[in-house]
Every structure is written in C-alpha cells, then in structure tokens.
Design a protein around this motif. Sequence first.
Motif, mmCIF file in Angstrom:
data_model
loop_
_atom_site.group_PDB
_atom_site.id
_atom_site.type_symbol
_atom_site.label_atom_id
_atom_site.label_comp_id
_atom_site.label_asym_id
_atom_site.label_seq_id
_atom_site.Cartn_x
_atom_site.Cartn_y
_atom_site.Cartn_z
ATOM 1 N N HIS A 61 0.907 -1.228 0.034
ATOM 2 C CA HIS A 61 0.077 0.134 0.041
ATOM 3 C C HIS A 61 0.724 1.289 0.101
ATOM 4 O O HIS A 61 1.946 1.144 0.205
ATOM 5 C CB HIS A 61 -1.040 -0.037 1.166
ATOM 6 N N HIS A 63 1.587 3.926 1.996
ATOM 7 C CA HIS A 63 2.150 4.407 3.277
ATOM 8 C C HIS A 63 3.605 4.630 2.932
ATOM 9 O O HIS A 63 3.967 3.613 2.541
ATOM 10 C CB HIS A 63 1.848 3.765 4.492
ATOM 11 N N ASP A 65 5.942 4.259 4.975
ATOM 12 C CA ASP A 65 7.027 3.190 5.570
ATOM 13 C C ASP A 65 6.774 1.631 4.835
ATOM 14 O O ASP A 65 7.311 0.685 5.153
ATOM 15 C CB ASP A 65 6.297 2.993 7.202
ATOM 16 N N HIS A 66 6.037 1.859 3.603
ATOM 17 C CA HIS A 66 5.926 0.590 2.688
ATOM 18 C C HIS A 66 6.316 0.966 1.285
ATOM 19 O O HIS A 66 6.797 0.028 0.715
ATOM 20 C CB HIS A 66 4.723 0.004 2.539
ATOM 21 N N HIS A 127 -7.379 -1.398 5.686
ATOM 22 C CA HIS A 127 -6.459 -0.815 6.311
ATOM 23 C C HIS A 127 -6.716 0.949 6.255
ATOM 24 O O HIS A 127 -7.585 1.109 5.476
ATOM 25 C CB HIS A 127 -5.033 -0.951 5.418
ATOM 26 N N ASP A 149 0.075 -4.134 6.067
ATOM 27 C CA ASP A 149 -0.964 -3.732 7.177
ATOM 28 C C ASP A 149 -2.352 -3.812 6.950
ATOM 29 O O ASP A 149 -2.907 -3.664 5.833
ATOM 30 C CB ASP A 149 -0.790 -2.016 7.507
ATOM 31 N N HIS A 353 -4.919 -0.494 12.263
ATOM 32 C CA HIS A 353 -4.031 -1.718 12.287
ATOM 33 C C HIS A 353 -4.818 -2.752 13.139
ATOM 34 O O HIS A 353 -5.533 -2.483 13.785
ATOM 35 C CB HIS A 353 -2.586 -1.494 12.923
HETATM 36 ZN ZN LIG Z 1 0.129 1.327 6.561
#
Ligand SMILES: [Zn+2]
Length: 399
Positions: A61, A63, A65-66, A127, A149, A353
């Motif tokens: 996805h 975000h 952090d991904h 999510h 996530d 989450h």
């Molecule tokens: Zn996420």
Amino acid sequence: MEINIIRGQNQIGGSIIEISSESTKIILDIGSNLEDKEIVVPEIDGLFKGEAKYDGVLISHYHSDHVGLATRILPDIPIYMGEKSYEIHKVSNEYMEREYLKEPKVFKVEEEFLIGDIKITPYLCDHSAFDAYMFLLDYEGKKILYTGDFRSNGRKSFEPLLRKLPKVDVLIIEGTNLSNNKIGKINLTERELEKKGIEILEGNDRPVFVLMAGTNIDRIVTLYKIANATKRLFLIDTYVGVITDTIGGNIPNPRTFSNVRIFLMNQDKYEILKNYPQNKIGKNEIANSNFMMCIRSSMKQYLENRSKEFSFEGCVLFYSMWEGYKKQENMKEFLEFMEEKGVKTISLHTSGHADEKDFDKLIKKIEPEIIIPVHTENSEWFKRYENCEVIYDKNIIKI
Ligand SMILES: [Zn+2]
Ligand SMILES: [Zn+2]
C-alpha cells in the motif's frame, strides 16, 4: 524458499523483506523509516546500487513506511502496485511536489501472476490506506502469506477475506497494535466512530474542524457521514479534493457530491479549483455556512485569516489521527493555536491496524507452521500460538 527480513523486524515501519527461490528474488515492500525526515537509502547491493539482482518489488500500500524508497531502486527492477493505490500515491505526491513512482506494473484483486518462478496472489484487505493488499506467495507447494498492514474495523468485511485465504506454511504478519500500552484494546469500528461523532455534536451548531490524513479514505467517509447527519457542508481543500476525485465512485468527492465543497488554501493550486466550478466554495460563503472542514496542521495561516471573518469560539476540532503526532512540535503549536481561538479539541480516532481478535481469527484460519512478526515492537506476543514456531531473533529463515 528463503525469507530475509532485511528491515522492519522488531520495529514499526521501514519494511523491506526479501523472498527468494532457486532462481527468483523478490522484495515485499520498500519502506522508509518512520522517523526519517527525508529519504535515507540503505546500502543494499543489487537493489539500490550495483547490478540489479531482484526480479520485482511488490508494494502492499501507499504509506511511506512501505513505499518510501521505491523511487530509489535500480531502474531495471519492476515495481508492482494496486491500481488505485498507485493513483493515490501519484496524485498526492504530485500535489505536494514530492518524488513518486512513474510507471509501476499494476495488479488486480486476486488475479494471480508470476514473478520468475514465484506465484503471487494479491488479496484486498482493510487498512487506513485505500486499496491495500496482503500477498500470498506460492513456490513448489510452499505458501507464504504477507499481511502488509491490515485491520478488520473499517467498512470492508473481514470474514470474506478470511474465507478465501488458504492454509499456509509461513505467515509474515504486522503487529503494530501490540505495543505494551495498547495490549488488550479492541478497535472501535468506523461505524462506531461515526455514531460517536454524531453524539458529540448533538446540540452544537458551530463549525467543526477535523485534523486527519487526506489519504485515509475510510475516515473521509466516516466524517462525511457525520457532517451529513449533523447538517453541515463537508469542506475539503484542493489536496483532499484531487485524491477523492481520483477514486471517484461512492467516495465523497467534489465532482459528484453536491454537499462536498472544495476550497483553496494555496493560490498556486488555483488551476485545480477551476476543475470544480459547481462545488467550489470561497471565504465569504464559508463564513456564512455551517460546515465540517478537513484541515492539516500546515493550514495555520489560512485558518488565522478565516478567524478574522468569523469567530471560532465554541467550534470543535476532531483530532482524527495517531495520538503520537501530538508530541511533534508543529502539531503541538497548531493545537495550541486552535485552543487560543476558543476551539475545543476532541479525539475521534480508531486504529488502522489489526487488534488481538483480528490476529487470532487470521491465525486460526490459515494455521501457519511458522509466524514471522514484522512491523511491531512486541513480537513475543505471538508466542501464545503454541502450535507455531515464532521467529523474530534471526532475519534469515529457510523453508
Ligand atoms: Zn500502512
Ligand atoms: Zn506500515
């Protein structure tokens, strides 16, 4: 197959996971560390430098952090992303004048495809990012499920997804909500949040502001429903406007929803406003309306100007984001600024989450032999599943 958790074990965010078979090497997510202010590229040979040695990167996805490092990988490595997920990644970064991916390969819900000799099936999951996926990887009869996530408390039902997922050998699972201060907490659903918001506003006819992430589409729907139920116009700026318009359909957008109105915070974005002649709203009309306005902490000057046109006294600010952001200097300053204007801050948020009951349902359904927790500060929690081997103290696992 070999699993190598390059980053993201015993930490939240910055996920980079390598999966390899005899002849294929793929990466699951390529995230930046959450605390990095700018993009910091780790030294990974064959991925960011040297000769490309990976066959593909799968993004669960949008975000950061991904996906945060995706623009920095070697150009020969193909990147795979969900179609809507990519569109939101593109328009939101384009708007903010940040780097974004140019031409990823897009996959479709539950349509299998091959990268080298590994078969991949993307499963749509719920999510706080729209169009988020879990990936099932299959090689010579061995199955790995990577959750990315996920949660079950949004508007997508969890049960149909559980029914589709097969029994797997290895589960690579997020555990964001297992940090010690959150243990035992069950998430409110978006529908419960909607009800709570309506109750809070009972008897209040003053404007409402909402601090939230413009890319949290489920939350936009929840707030739009609250605005409607309490007879307020739903106001979004050009940033949120281009995002919801890109998704379209039944997501509240300024093109097809008459009670969604779009305003201009930054003169540079006037060209965007011109695309919505029916639904744009100017400062005079705002001052004379009852509304719910989606805002960001960067809008202080804009709101300072509005407060000269109408009093903010008695208004409510819904804080609809992670509580941790309140510790950041600019957020602290912004909340103080609103308080000084007479605005009351009320938290109205639920997690993006999974909670403990979600982990339980998933693990009971897919019966993994090995659990590899990632994206968590409490991997040990999973040790309660006595029939599973839980691995978090070594990053290379052969199956
Ligand atoms: Zn996420
Ligand atoms: Zn994440």
